[in-house]
Enzyme design. Structure first.
Site, PDB file in Angstrom:
ATOM      1  N   TYR A 139      34.479  60.383  11.737  1.00 21.45           N
ATOM      2  CA  TYR A 139      34.060  61.699  11.544  1.00 21.45           C
ATOM      3  C   TYR A 139      33.715  61.951   9.993  1.00 21.45           C
ATOM      4  CZ  TYR A 139      34.177  66.798  10.617  1.00 21.45           C
ATOM      5  OH  TYR A 139      33.713  68.248  10.503  1.00 21.45           O
ATOM      6  N   ASP A 181      14.600  53.493  13.285  1.00 23.88           N
ATOM      7  CA  ASP A 181      14.290  54.734  12.924  1.00 23.88           C
ATOM      8  C   ASP A 181      15.166  55.009  11.716  1.00 23.88           C
ATOM      9  OD1 ASP A 181      13.233  57.286  13.544  1.00 23.88           O
ATOM     10  OD2 ASP A 181      15.089  57.678  14.834  1.00 23.88           O
ATOM     11  N   LYS A 183      15.255  56.847   8.213  1.00 21.21           N
ATOM     12  CA  LYS A 183      14.646  58.015   7.539  1.00 21.21           C
ATOM     13  C   LYS A 183      15.881  58.769   6.814  1.00 21.21           C
ATOM     14  CE  LYS A 183      15.205  60.387  12.012  1.00 21.21           C
ATOM     15  NZ  LYS A 183      14.257  61.085  13.137  1.00 21.21           N
ATOM     16  N   ASN A 186      19.040  59.811   8.830  1.00 20.60           N
ATOM     17  CA  ASN A 186      19.664  58.712   9.307  1.00 20.60           C
ATOM     18  C   ASN A 186      20.356  57.851   8.339  1.00 20.60           C
ATOM     19  OD1 ASN A 186      19.415  59.409  12.142  1.00 20.60           O
ATOM     20  ND2 ASN A 186      17.782  57.802  12.285  1.00 20.60           N
TER      21      ASN A 186
END
Length: 277
Positions: A139, A181, A183, A186
């Site tokens: 987390y 992916d 970006k 992310n």
């Protein structure tokens, strides 16, 4: 309203994110009931390739479950080896789409389970609950939205984000995994954590750390079959390398490097490359 409890271990508290075909929740962990078997198995095996490592880990996990080993002992071993284990709270990613690609979702968390790097989000395990796959990961608190990074961070701070994301990507590449992916969304940046680039005197950008997240489109280079058909296009077009637009399956680490550069361009200029195309 009664709280949602997944597998008797994770108590979902609130939704903290949503995108694509999944939602992310903050959850409390019943540490006395957490099963360390899968995490232990995936972090104890070695193999020449990541795919072989996963296969060996699955075999070991099945063997350990048949023996009913003491979970406290496995936890103690993991702690002694300084392998991250879940704390009092985790983030739970749950598939939400009408059609769920279980093999891809499972591959996402199992690719991360046996990896451990400060610039890659840590995963603790996963499964299927009420026909929806999920996994638990660390987390991350005090997240800095990409919009704030673009508007408030200095060039040096933005470059630090790139360097840390690059370190995480290099670690993935060294383990035969391509992200596909990359970006700003992310490359998750958290404040209030000492920066690896800060000297003893601290300095600009000394209180943030960036982690590469969301390997939903990740692939192992040593897996010739993969989960993507040749010629298929998957990813975020504004940050994709030309060869990835031609075929998501037929790319290597260089596509991630291109995307990393496109992400930096966006953070620095406030606009995506070729935004007018």
């Amino acid at each position: 309203m009664a709280a949602t409890i997944i597998d008797g271990v994770y108590v979902l508290k609130k939704q903290v994110g949503k995108g694509g075909m999944a939602a992310v929740y903050q959850a409390e962990v019943d540490q006395a009931r957490f099963d360390y078997t899968t995490l232990y198995a995936y972090t104890q095996v070695q193999a020449p390739t990541h795919t072989e490592r996963r296969k060996k880990a699955e075999t070991l996990a099945e063997d350990l479950r048949s023996r009913s080993l003491d979970l406290a002992t496995m936890r103690a071993i993991l702690e002694a080896q300084k392998i991250p284990i879940p704390g009092a709270q985790v983030a739970i990613k749950v598939a939400t789409g009408p059609t769920i690609a279980l093999p891809r979702f499972e591959a996402e968390w199992k690719n991360l389970l046996c990896l451990n790097h400060e610039n890659v989000v840590k995963v603790y395990g996963g499964g299927v609950y009420q026909k929806r796959p999920y996994y638990a990961m660390e987390y991350l608190e005090n997240l800095v939205p990409p919009k704030r990074i673009k508007e408030e961070f200095t060039i040096r701070q933005k470059l630090e984000i790139l360097v840390q994301a690059g370190r995480g990507l290099q670690y993935l590449h060294d383990n035969g995994i391509i992200h596909r992916d990359i970006k700003p969304d992310n490359m998750v940046t958290c404040q209030n954590t000492p920066s690896p680039l800060a000297g003893e005197g601290g300095g600009e950008g000394c209180c943030s750390i960036t982690k590469v997240t969301d390997l939903g489109l990740g692939k192992s280079l040593d897996d010739p079959m993969g989960l993507t058909q040749s010629g298929a296009v998957m990813g975020t077009p504004a940050y994709m390398a030309p060869e990835q637009i031609a075929s998501t399956r037929d790319v290597d680490h260089r596509a991630d490097i291109y995307s990393l550069g496109a992400a930096l361009y966006d953070l620095v200029t406030g606009m995506r490359p070729y935004h007018d195309k």
